[in-house]
Design an enzyme around this catalytic site. Sequence first.
Site, PDB file in Angstrom:
ATOM      1  N   ASP A 326     -46.244  24.478 -20.924  1.00 38.11           N
ATOM      2  CA  ASP A 326     -45.378  23.318 -21.141  1.00 38.11           C
ATOM      3  C   ASP A 326     -45.976  22.387 -22.193  1.00 38.11           C
ATOM      4  OD1 ASP A 326     -43.522  21.330 -20.988  1.00 38.11           O
ATOM      5  OD2 ASP A 326     -43.920  20.767 -18.910  1.00 38.11           O
ATOM      6  N   GLU A 521     -39.315  11.825 -17.411  1.00 35.64           N
ATOM      7  CA  GLU A 521     -40.704  12.187 -17.103  1.00 35.64           C
ATOM      8  C   GLU A 521     -41.502  10.974 -16.602  1.00 35.64           C
ATOM      9  OE1 GLU A 521     -42.442  15.110 -19.718  1.00 35.64           O
ATOM     10  OE2 GLU A 521     -40.473  15.743 -20.405  1.00 35.64           O
TER      11      GLU A 521
HETATM   12  C1  BGC Z   1     -41.330  18.925 -20.137  1.00 36.72           C
HETATM   13  C2  BGC Z   1     -40.659  20.273 -19.945  1.00 36.72           C
HETATM   14  C3  BGC Z   1     -39.783  20.589 -21.124  1.00 36.72           C
HETATM   15  C4  BGC Z   1     -40.609  20.530 -22.380  1.00 36.72           C
HETATM   16  C5  BGC Z   1     -39.848  20.897 -23.639  1.00 36.72           C
HETATM   17  C6  BGC Z   1     -41.977  18.782 -21.509  1.00 36.72           C
HETATM   18  O1  BGC Z   1     -42.337  17.463 -21.743  1.00 36.72           O
HETATM   19  O2  BGC Z   1     -42.309  18.746 -19.129  1.00 36.72           O
HETATM   20  O3  BGC Z   1     -39.940  20.263 -18.742  1.00 36.72           O
HETATM   21  O4  BGC Z   1     -39.192  21.841 -20.950  1.00 36.72           O
HETATM   22  O5  BGC Z   1     -41.113  19.215 -22.533  1.00 36.72           O
HETATM   23  O6  BGC Z   1     -38.975  19.918 -24.038  1.00 36.72           O
END
Ligand code: BGC
Length: 632
Positions: A326, A521
Amino acid sequence: MIPLFLTKYLYLLIFCTLLIVILVYYFAGGFFSKDVPPAPSNPVYKDSAVALEERVADLLSHMTLEEKIGQMALVEKNSIQELSDISTYGLGGLLSGFGGRPDSNTPQGWKNMVSTFVLESRSSRLGIPVLYGVDAIHGHTNVPGATVFPHFIGLGASGDAALVERVANATAQEILATGVNWSYSPTYDMPQDIRWGRVYETFSDDPALVSRLGSAYIRGLQENSSEATSTISILATPKHYIGAGGMTWNSSSNENFTIDQGITPADEDTLRKHYLPPFQKAVETGAMSIMAGLNSWGDTKLAASSYLIQTVLKEEVGFKGFVVSDWYGVYEIPGGNYTAAVTAINAGVDMVMLPFDYKGFVSDVRRAVRNGDIPEERINDAVKRILTAKFKLGLFDTSLAVDPTELGSSAHRALAREAVAQSLVLLKNNSKLLPISQSVGTIRVAGNAADNIGKQAGAWTVEWQGIDGNWLPGATSILQGIQEVAPKNTTIEFDAGGNFAFNSAKADLGIAVVGEAPYAEGWGDTPKPAVSEEDMATIQRLRQSSKKVVVILVTGRPLIITDEIRDWDATVVAWLPGSEGAGVADVLFGRKPFTATLPLPWPASIEQLPISEGTTSDGSAVLFPRYFGLRY
Ligand code: BGC
């Protein structure tokens, strides 16, 4: 003025420096390999009649080490320095980090952008097409005009696997229409703490429900309905493996966050019994890619855990697809870039979401293989997994023709409206106030989420942190839905702040639509999720001018409302319904029944957190248990 003889020396100095730089780069194993063989003529892997395994093995046998390493790189599209780097480095995947849009953020703009990248990848020596990934977590919502479905928490409340499969299928069609072939969804995290900013991205804290709805979502994304073929439509990626949602408050490794990217304290038994089963089910369902989380298990970052990735997921569960890390997660493994890449790849990460520095990655990994720090078999295994998914997607066999589906079509919007209606949870309904009587005279609507599509859509909508206001094309706000569905003779008055003329003639009903501003997030980590003072004041004003008040909560998570709810006549949780606000009105006015239930327990206080498998930390009773929901 520099004297002439010195100028000569200056030129010589520049020339020698350049020569040294070039030689050092070359002998340190600079990118360009000394003996790249010519492209094979009529290779087996290009023949669609040949079995998939054979095609993969054939392609692998033609690849140089550099080409293999390139396949393991996943790069954010804005980090591509030169378009030709995609073919030169043979990059395996590109992504639009959320908000990573083409210059013209329209379906056509996306088609043009993605096809430029795909064509570039196909022009490489072996012509390996690139994967293009997006976070289509509630529709293809990077693109204005796409249908915005309820966030997963609402789909979790519906508990309806058939509905979830249809939603995923409609999303897949909208993704395909832009040439994209990969989505980082569905989310398998199971939240134990409502203070976490990603609760709304999850279906539930119940592994059984997550398994059921997650599998439905994978089927909906991957199933290829358009032709009788064994290929999959859009590559799904259940995330985040493993233990995400169970992190401890104040344990984040990110200085800006509190719980997101934190430490999961669960012991191995809990990990296996609680967090693993949904992933086992995902593998059975046909998931070909799984994302490793940004959380840690004990003091080990997930992407560094050879035990959890290699031993448990790949060897025990039998996952044959590829593990993608990730965002910048791999580089959060301590020890510097070289050590981080070596640790993650040896732990079983197959594709690294770098997402920035691909040149450094290729050079580090090549050095690691030459030094014997990464066995070449590990590289071959990773690339085999990635190529298998690419063949399974039909990327080597399809032309660039994209699905003609219209984004935000009326059929998809109708489905989203249905999903909204099926996601609403009725927490309180004194004197059967709902459904609203067909003979209601005046309704006063208030609240800053009543006429704000940005709020009802939440984050991951055009921008990572969401948008504010009503500029999403084709969307309907909750207020507009009420105006559309209310009986013809009913008068609807609206004031966001609830400042209605205060007179003796109170409205028959007040509807307050209040809730959270969008967040994504760790930016949504908060010590006490609650109804804001501003919203409480609005509800108070509405109460003064209306006989009864229904409070509709537009929220990504349960809020602490233990005291407040006592004064509300009826309470509905709308979650983050997306672009089709009219789905709320359908249920309020009784066109559709309330069928949804809470997909996670609703805490009475912060002291109860975390709530693990239904048990509160302080042993007291929650305000509403998981699966609570009144009906009519
Ligand atoms: C997130 C993921 C996401 C990725 C790509 C990250 O910050 O934790 O869930 O898929 O970004 O955008």
